[in-house]
Design a protein around this motif. Sequence first.
Motif, PDB file in Angstrom:
ATOM      1  N   ASN A  38      65.300 -13.369 -30.250  1.00  0.00           N
ATOM      2  CA  ASN A  38      63.855 -12.799 -30.733  1.00  0.00           C
ATOM      3  C   ASN A  38      64.026 -11.295 -30.101  1.00  0.00           C
ATOM      4  O   ASN A  38      63.359 -11.248 -29.286  1.00  0.00           O
ATOM      5  CB  ASN A  38      62.914 -13.698 -30.189  1.00  0.00           C
ATOM      6  CG  ASN A  38      62.735 -15.035 -30.628  1.00  0.00           C
ATOM      7  OD1 ASN A  38      62.688 -15.249 -31.734  1.00  0.00           O
ATOM      8  ND2 ASN A  38      63.368 -15.921 -29.708  1.00  0.00           N
ATOM      9  N   PRO A  39      64.638 -10.403 -30.872  1.00  0.00           N
ATOM     10  CA  PRO A  39      64.581  -9.100 -30.407  1.00  0.00           C
ATOM     11  C   PRO A  39      63.157  -8.497 -30.181  1.00  0.00           C
ATOM     12  O   PRO A  39      62.987  -7.495 -29.264  1.00  0.00           O
ATOM     13  CB  PRO A  39      65.191  -8.331 -31.507  1.00  0.00           C
ATOM     14  CG  PRO A  39      66.090  -9.043 -32.056  1.00  0.00           C
ATOM     15  CD  PRO A  39      65.348 -10.394 -32.217  1.00  0.00           C
ATOM     16  N   GLU A  40      62.218  -9.026 -31.008  1.00  0.00           N
ATOM     17  CA  GLU A  40      60.921  -8.529 -30.828  1.00  0.00           C
ATOM     18  C   GLU A  40      60.330  -9.015 -29.574  1.00  0.00           C
ATOM     19  O   GLU A  40      58.892  -8.866 -29.393  1.00  0.00           O
ATOM     20  CB  GLU A  40      60.030  -9.160 -32.231  1.00  0.00           C
ATOM     21  CG  GLU A  40      59.869 -10.557 -32.157  1.00  0.00           C
ATOM     22  CD  GLU A  40      61.138 -11.290 -32.967  1.00  0.00           C
ATOM     23  OE1 GLU A  40      62.218 -10.589 -32.938  1.00  0.00           O
ATOM     24  OE2 GLU A  40      60.810 -12.473 -33.169  1.00  0.00           O
ATOM     25  N   MET A  41      60.596 -10.034 -28.944  1.00  0.00           N
ATOM     26  CA  MET A  41      60.155 -10.231 -27.633  1.00  0.00           C
ATOM     27  C   MET A  41      60.457  -8.995 -26.528  1.00  0.00           C
ATOM     28  O   MET A  41      60.129  -9.214 -25.288  1.00  0.00           O
ATOM     29  CB  MET A  41      61.051 -11.733 -26.956  1.00  0.00           C
ATOM     30  CG  MET A  41      60.561 -12.644 -27.787  1.00  0.00           C
ATOM     31  SD  MET A  41      58.956 -13.092 -27.579  1.00  0.00           S
ATOM     32  CE  MET A  41      58.808 -14.358 -28.770  1.00  0.00           C
ATOM     33  N   ALA A  46      59.514  -6.425 -21.506  1.00  0.00           N
ATOM     34  CA  ALA A  46      59.003  -5.101 -20.616  1.00  0.00           C
ATOM     35  C   ALA A  46      57.539  -4.815 -20.075  1.00  0.00           C
ATOM     36  O   ALA A  46      57.704  -4.414 -18.996  1.00  0.00           O
ATOM     37  CB  ALA A  46      59.359  -3.516 -21.548  1.00  0.00           C
ATOM     38  N   VAL A  47      56.723  -5.487 -20.752  1.00  0.00           N
ATOM     39  CA  VAL A  47      55.330  -5.403 -20.252  1.00  0.00           C
ATOM     40  C   VAL A  47      55.171  -6.427 -18.866  1.00  0.00           C
ATOM     41  O   VAL A  47      54.639  -5.889 -17.935  1.00  0.00           O
ATOM     42  CB  VAL A  47      54.483  -5.972 -21.360  1.00  0.00           C
ATOM     43  CG1 VAL A  47      52.930  -6.609 -20.716  1.00  0.00           C
ATOM     44  CG2 VAL A  47      54.432  -4.866 -22.316  1.00  0.00           C
ATOM     45  N   CYS A  48      56.018  -7.502 -19.014  1.00  0.00           N
ATOM     46  CA  CYS A  48      55.980  -8.341 -18.028  1.00  0.00           C
ATOM     47  C   CYS A  48      56.671  -7.817 -16.608  1.00  0.00           C
ATOM     48  O   CYS A  48      56.098  -7.827 -15.443  1.00  0.00           O
ATOM     49  CB  CYS A  48      56.509  -9.706 -18.215  1.00  0.00           C
ATOM     50  SG  CYS A  48      55.853 -10.672 -19.413  1.00  0.00           S
ATOM     51  N   GLY A  49      57.753  -7.163 -16.936  1.00  0.00           N
ATOM     52  CA  GLY A  49      58.360  -6.402 -15.930  1.00  0.00           C
ATOM     53  C   GLY A  49      57.639  -5.395 -15.247  1.00  0.00           C
ATOM     54  O   GLY A  49      57.477  -5.131 -14.085  1.00  0.00           O
ATOM     55  N   ALA A  50      56.902  -4.582 -16.144  1.00  0.00           N
ATOM     56  CA  ALA A  50      56.171  -3.488 -15.765  1.00  0.00           C
ATOM     57  C   ALA A  50      54.886  -3.909 -14.814  1.00  0.00           C
ATOM     58  O   ALA A  50      54.638  -3.058 -14.075  1.00  0.00           O
ATOM     59  CB  ALA A  50      55.923  -2.493 -17.008  1.00  0.00           C
ATOM     60  N   LEU A 194      43.120  -9.752 -12.964  1.00  0.00           N
ATOM     61  CA  LEU A 194      43.673  -8.733 -13.579  1.00  0.00           C
ATOM     62  C   LEU A 194      44.633  -9.363 -14.771  1.00  0.00           C
ATOM     63  O   LEU A 194      44.804  -9.002 -15.843  1.00  0.00           O
ATOM     64  CB  LEU A 194      44.443  -7.615 -12.687  1.00  0.00           C
ATOM     65  CG  LEU A 194      44.881  -6.508 -13.445  1.00  0.00           C
ATOM     66  CD1 LEU A 194      43.802  -5.627 -14.164  1.00  0.00           C
ATOM     67  CD2 LEU A 194      45.753  -5.734 -12.376  1.00  0.00           C
ATOM     68  N   THR A 195      45.272 -10.444 -14.365  1.00  0.00           N
ATOM     69  CA  THR A 195      46.106 -11.138 -15.012  1.00  0.00           C
ATOM     70  C   THR A 195      45.516 -11.839 -16.278  1.00  0.00           C
ATOM     71  O   THR A 195      46.054 -11.686 -17.366  1.00  0.00           O
ATOM     72  CB  THR A 195      47.097 -12.394 -14.252  1.00  0.00           C
ATOM     73  OG1 THR A 195      47.900 -11.665 -13.165  1.00  0.00           O
ATOM     74  CG2 THR A 195      48.187 -12.931 -15.133  1.00  0.00           C
ATOM     75  N   VAL A 196      44.387 -12.462 -16.046  1.00  0.00           N
ATOM     76  CA  VAL A 196      43.714 -12.865 -17.152  1.00  0.00           C
ATOM     77  C   VAL A 196      43.252 -11.826 -18.232  1.00  0.00           C
ATOM     78  O   VAL A 196      43.454 -12.049 -19.445  1.00  0.00           O
ATOM     79  CB  VAL A 196      42.448 -13.637 -16.706  1.00  0.00           C
ATOM     80  CG1 VAL A 196      41.509 -13.943 -17.608  1.00  0.00           C
ATOM     81  CG2 VAL A 196      42.661 -14.909 -15.768  1.00  0.00           C
ATOM     82  N   ILE A 197      43.002 -10.681 -17.579  1.00  0.00           N
ATOM     83  CA  ILE A 197      42.638  -9.458 -18.640  1.00  0.00           C
ATOM     84  C   ILE A 197      43.825  -9.040 -19.429  1.00  0.00           C
ATOM     85  O   ILE A 197      43.680  -9.089 -20.628  1.00  0.00           O
ATOM     86  CB  ILE A 197      41.910  -8.303 -17.768  1.00  0.00           C
ATOM     87  CG1 ILE A 197      40.815  -8.749 -17.302  1.00  0.00           C
ATOM     88  CG2 ILE A 197      41.959  -7.056 -18.681  1.00  0.00           C
ATOM     89  CD1 ILE A 197      40.287  -7.589 -16.117  1.00  0.00           C
ATOM     90  N   ILE A 198      45.003  -8.947 -18.663  1.00  0.00           N
ATOM     91  CA  ILE A 198      46.163  -8.519 -19.418  1.00  0.00           C
ATOM     92  C   ILE A 198      46.793  -9.796 -20.379  1.00  0.00           C
ATOM     93  O   ILE A 198      47.107  -9.628 -21.404  1.00  0.00           O
ATOM     94  CB  ILE A 198      47.583  -8.197 -18.406  1.00  0.00           C
ATOM     95  CG1 ILE A 198      46.963  -7.222 -17.495  1.00  0.00           C
ATOM     96  CG2 ILE A 198      48.721  -8.066 -19.136  1.00  0.00           C
ATOM     97  CD1 ILE A 198      46.955  -5.908 -17.994  1.00  0.00           C
ATOM     98  N   PHE A 199      46.614 -11.075 -19.775  1.00  0.00           N
ATOM     99  CA  PHE A 199      46.942 -12.230 -20.712  1.00  0.00           C
ATOM    100  C   PHE A 199      46.041 -12.198 -22.179  1.00  0.00           C
ATOM    101  O   PHE A 199      46.471 -12.169 -23.405  1.00  0.00           O
ATOM    102  CB  PHE A 199      46.689 -13.283 -20.053  1.00  0.00           C
ATOM    103  CG  PHE A 199      46.882 -14.646 -20.858  1.00  0.00           C
ATOM    104  CD1 PHE A 199      48.321 -15.097 -20.893  1.00  0.00           C
ATOM    105  CD2 PHE A 199      46.168 -15.436 -21.717  1.00  0.00           C
ATOM    106  CE1 PHE A 199      48.677 -16.413 -21.628  1.00  0.00           C
ATOM    107  CE2 PHE A 199      46.118 -16.307 -22.387  1.00  0.00           C
ATOM    108  CZ  PHE A 199      47.467 -17.094 -22.503  1.00  0.00           C
TER     109      PHE A 199
ATOM    110  N   ILE B  76      54.883   2.322 -19.060  1.00  0.00           N
ATOM    111  CA  ILE B  76      55.565   1.605 -20.015  1.00  0.00           C
ATOM    112  C   ILE B  76      54.548   0.202 -20.788  1.00  0.00           C
ATOM    113  O   ILE B  76      54.504   0.366 -21.991  1.00  0.00           O
ATOM    114  CB  ILE B  76      56.597   0.653 -19.488  1.00  0.00           C
ATOM    115  CG1 ILE B  76      57.939   1.317 -18.674  1.00  0.00           C
ATOM    116  CG2 ILE B  76      57.239  -0.646 -20.088  1.00  0.00           C
ATOM    117  CD1 ILE B  76      58.715   0.711 -17.722  1.00  0.00           C
ATOM    118  N   MET B  77      53.736   0.001 -19.937  1.00  0.00           N
ATOM    119  CA  MET B  77      52.708  -0.847 -20.298  1.00  0.00           C
ATOM    120  C   MET B  77      51.734  -0.249 -21.478  1.00  0.00           C
ATOM    121  O   MET B  77      51.588  -0.862 -22.702  1.00  0.00           O
ATOM    122  CB  MET B  77      51.613  -1.755 -19.231  1.00  0.00           C
ATOM    123  CG  MET B  77      52.455  -2.542 -18.502  1.00  0.00           C
ATOM    124  SD  MET B  77      51.535  -3.493 -17.415  1.00  0.00           S
ATOM    125  CE  MET B  77      50.457  -4.540 -18.376  1.00  0.00           C
ATOM    126  N   GLY B  78      51.562   0.895 -21.177  1.00  0.00           N
ATOM    127  CA  GLY B  78      50.544   1.777 -22.041  1.00  0.00           C
ATOM    128  C   GLY B  78      51.141   2.032 -23.445  1.00  0.00           C
ATOM    129  O   GLY B  78      50.748   2.085 -24.496  1.00  0.00           O
TER     130      GLY B  78
END
Lengths: 231, 99
Positions: A38-41, A46-50, A194-199, B76-78
């Motif tokens: 799934n390349p779209e993942m 990257a978001v999770c790593g960032a 913050l995790t809830v907001i991002i989720f 990156i996130m932005g």
Amino acid sequence: MHIMEGFLPWYWCVFWYALAIPFIAHGVIRMKKITAENPEMKPLLAVCGAFIFIMSSLHVPSVTGSSSHPTGNGLGAVFFGATVISAICVPILIFQALLMAHGGITTLGANDFSMGVVGPFCAVFVWKFGRKVGLGYSAAIFLAAFIGDWMTYVTAATELGMAFPIPTFESAWIKMMIIYSYTQIPISIAESFLTVIIFEYIQKLRPDLLRRLNVIKTEEPNNSIKVPEVN
Amino acid sequence: MVERRTTIMLLIIIALIAYPLIFESKAVSAPSSDDQGPAWILSTGYIPWVHPIWTPPNSDMEAGLFALQAALGAGIMGYIFGIWHAQARMRKKEESKEV
């Protein structure tokens, strides 16, 4: 939770490396598989790593009178599985060890084991348990993020207690728990919100990705989430 | 509804961070938990067997490097959220055209 360079005897460094490496290797293989199928993942990865990258850079004062930093490891663990976080944490910990003398290369195994293995595994367990007992997505991710962060520090305290059982393991562990885990509680709560907001933001923008990862179900929409307005 | 909930959560985060800054000033000046652990280890007589290859020469540079790390992550996130947001808006636009 960053145990500094040289602050673990060499045999403990070897021990924690030996424990962490299989998880890291599994995480690398899993990450390759996910991105190949799934390349779209890749952007979500990257978001999770960032997110971990940002969280682990923030020194946050705590109401306990000290300061510490969040970890951000719960979000990615819930999305991709715990071992993926074990792998993602490696470059982050190396970056901090080499550029900021925060953590260390000799203690990388121990630091990865706490932040990339125990924390994420506990987060995934809490997420699955929370969903099983009927908690909503937001409540489950809140608890997962809290436990993921807090258990990282409990593990770091345990690692130091085991390495320096002075006068006994119990007393050293309690001392380390007071230093690390007590300070971490309010910080973990802030991180969880913050995790809830991002989720919820990811759920709003790319629910398709979360469905494909089996994080959310098609038949169970979150009614509190709105699709972005069209101007 | 979601905006209100998000606002409340953001306010809680701000309160949790701001409270020690305002009412627990020692939280800012006191050593962090990452410093307290090693300090206790040194007090036991332990001597680290290896030292960092490089340490930031002063606290300002260290803070700057941490800020750089946070900025890289936020960038990156932005960037990704920006793309996703634009895609979601385009999808919504196309759906409204079809209707």
